[in-house]
Design a protein around this motif. Structure first.
Motif, PDB file in Angstrom:
ATOM      1  N   ASN A  27       0.725  -1.318  -0.099  1.00 23.81           N
ATOM      2  CA  ASN A  27       0.264  -0.248   0.116  1.00 23.81           C
ATOM      3  C   ASN A  27       0.890   1.206   0.363  1.00 23.81           C
ATOM      4  OD1 ASN A  27       0.561  -0.540   3.169  1.00 23.81           O
ATOM      5  ND2 ASN A  27      -0.984  -1.968   2.430  1.00 23.81           N
ATOM      6  N   ILE A  28       0.360   2.678  -0.428  1.00 26.12           N
ATOM      7  CA  ILE A  28       1.172   3.292  -0.893  1.00 26.12           C
ATOM      8  C   ILE A  28      -0.049   4.373  -0.202  1.00 26.12           C
ATOM      9  CG2 ILE A  28       2.139   4.615  -1.979  1.00 26.12           C
ATOM     10  CD1 ILE A  28       2.323   2.627  -4.895  1.00 26.12           C
ATOM     11  N   ILE A  91       5.408   3.929   2.176  1.00 27.60           N
ATOM     12  CA  ILE A  91       4.826   2.720   1.099  1.00 27.60           C
ATOM     13  C   ILE A  91       5.320   1.681   2.427  1.00 27.60           C
ATOM     14  CG2 ILE A  91       6.046   1.649  -0.852  1.00 27.60           C
ATOM     15  CD1 ILE A  91       6.886   4.294  -1.985  1.00 27.60           C
ATOM     16  N   HIS A  92       4.551   0.634   1.671  1.00 28.55           N
ATOM     17  CA  HIS A  92       4.473  -0.761   2.436  1.00 28.55           C
ATOM     18  C   HIS A  92       4.892  -1.781   1.361  1.00 28.55           C
ATOM     19  CE1 HIS A  92       4.071  -4.733   4.523  1.00 28.55           C
ATOM     20  NE2 HIS A  92       2.853  -4.564   3.853  1.00 28.55           N
ATOM     21  N   HIS A 155       6.854 -11.035   6.644  1.00 24.07           N
ATOM     22  CA  HIS A 155       6.046 -10.176   6.809  1.00 24.07           C
ATOM     23  C   HIS A 155       6.484  -8.741   5.153  1.00 24.07           C
ATOM     24  CE1 HIS A 155       2.444  -6.508   6.910  1.00 24.07           C
ATOM     25  NE2 HIS A 155       2.529  -7.028   5.921  1.00 24.07           N
ATOM     26  N   GLY A 156       7.488  -8.077   5.411  1.00 22.82           N
ATOM     27  CA  GLY A 156       7.818  -6.988   4.216  1.00 22.82           C
ATOM     28  C   GLY A 156       8.384  -5.467   4.547  1.00 22.82           C
ATOM     29  N   ALA A 157       8.304  -4.879   4.231  1.00 21.47           N
ATOM     30  CA  ALA A 157       9.016  -4.009   4.342  1.00 21.47           C
ATOM     31  C   ALA A 157       8.227  -2.102   4.134  1.00 21.47           C
ATOM     32  CB  ALA A 157      10.344  -3.523   3.857  1.00 21.47           C
ATOM     33  N   ILE A 158       8.856  -1.411   5.217  1.00 19.63           N
ATOM     34  CA  ILE A 158       7.909   0.039   5.212  1.00 19.63           C
ATOM     35  C   ILE A 158       8.853   0.790   5.271  1.00 19.63           C
ATOM     36  CG2 ILE A 158       6.402   1.716   6.780  1.00 19.63           C
ATOM     37  CD1 ILE A 158       5.005  -1.014   8.022  1.00 19.63           C
ATOM     38  N   ALA A 167      10.680   8.122  -1.049  1.00 23.13           N
ATOM     39  CA  ALA A 167      10.088   7.071  -0.180  1.00 23.13           C
ATOM     40  C   ALA A 167      10.341   6.048  -1.519  1.00 23.13           C
ATOM     41  CB  ALA A 167       8.889   6.837   0.237  1.00 23.13           C
ATOM     42  N   PHE A 168       9.623   6.260  -2.513  1.00 16.22           N
ATOM     43  CA  PHE A 168      10.417   4.822  -4.016  1.00 16.22           C
ATOM     44  C   PHE A 168      11.623   5.042  -3.744  1.00 16.22           C
ATOM     45  CE2 PHE A 168      11.675   3.688  -7.595  1.00 16.22           C
ATOM     46  CZ  PHE A 168      10.572   2.254  -7.907  1.00 16.22           C
TER      47      PHE A 168
END
Ligand code: 13P
Length: 208
Positions: A27-28, A91-92, A155-158, A167-168
């Motif tokens: 999500n962004i 950004i996640h 899970h992932g990254a933030i 952020a990108f």
């Protein structure tokens, strides 16, 4: 608003093409102006969004526009804007190599690539929280306060940025680091950047 919407769409596509947002993951969001935010909708591919599906919300998470429902991780995004005045984009994503580190309990190294000290800072791993629930915001709280990028266990990254592009680029750098770090492990390790050079790089990061 149109420009920011389009940036979210473009960045969703860039992340999806790089395999960092597969299967509707990730999500962004971005701060549009004080007390008004844009965020991606839930349960759709973030690779092919159109302007009508970008959700507009206020600081109480009340939906003001956009088709569909906002991201299930809205609470974590809103917390970032509440805690950090310098943050205007969040950004996640679920990048493969970074998520490998997040799942093995191995930390991403800080003294492997010079750009990490300049552009990211340390990248710790937050404890596991049930994805798509407010638990993510709970475990992320202290990490949002103290870091620009962190992993979520299994899970992932933030990543957080002053704008969407920053952020990108931070998300790309997290994944780039994770790939290189993994290969160094396979090859038996790496030569560390000397501590005094890290200190110089950290100084440079203040001007970046
Ligand atoms: P949303 O589609 O609700 O934003 O959730 C995707 C995701 O990555 C959950 O971790």
């Amino acid at each position: 608003m149109e420009n920011l919407r389009q940036q979210i769409i473009d960045i969703g596509n860039r992340l999806w093409r790089q395999g960092m947002m597969p299967a509707g993951d990730g999500n962004i969001s971005a701060r549009l102006k004080p007390k008004m935010y844009l965020i991606t909708p839930t349960k759709v591919s973030k690779g092919f969004l159109d302007p009508e599906r970008i959700i507009v919300i206020d600081e109480n998470e009340t939906q003001l526009g956009g088709k569909g429902k906002p991201s299930s991780e809205i609470a974590m995004h809103m917390l970032a804007y509440k805690l950090r005045d310098d943050v205007n984009a969040v950004i996640h994503a679920h990048p493969v190599f970074a998520t490998v580190f997040a799942s093995t309990g191995m930390e991403l190294p800080y003294d492997l690539l010079a750009e990490v000290a300049v552009k990211l800072g340390k990248i710790p791993t937050a404890p596991f929280a049930l994805p798509s629930t407010g638990e993510v915001a709970d475990v992320a709280h202290d990490y949002i306060r103290n870091y620009n990028a962190f992993l979520l266990k299994n899970h992932g990254a933030i990543v957080l940025g002053r704008n969407l592009e920053e952020a990108f680029l931070r998300m790309e750098l997290v994944e780039h680091l994770a790939k290189i770090a993994l290969i160094t492990k396979v090859l038996g390790g790496y030569e560390k950047i000397p501590q005094e050079s890290i200190a110089i790089l950290e100084e440079m990061s203040k001007q970046a």
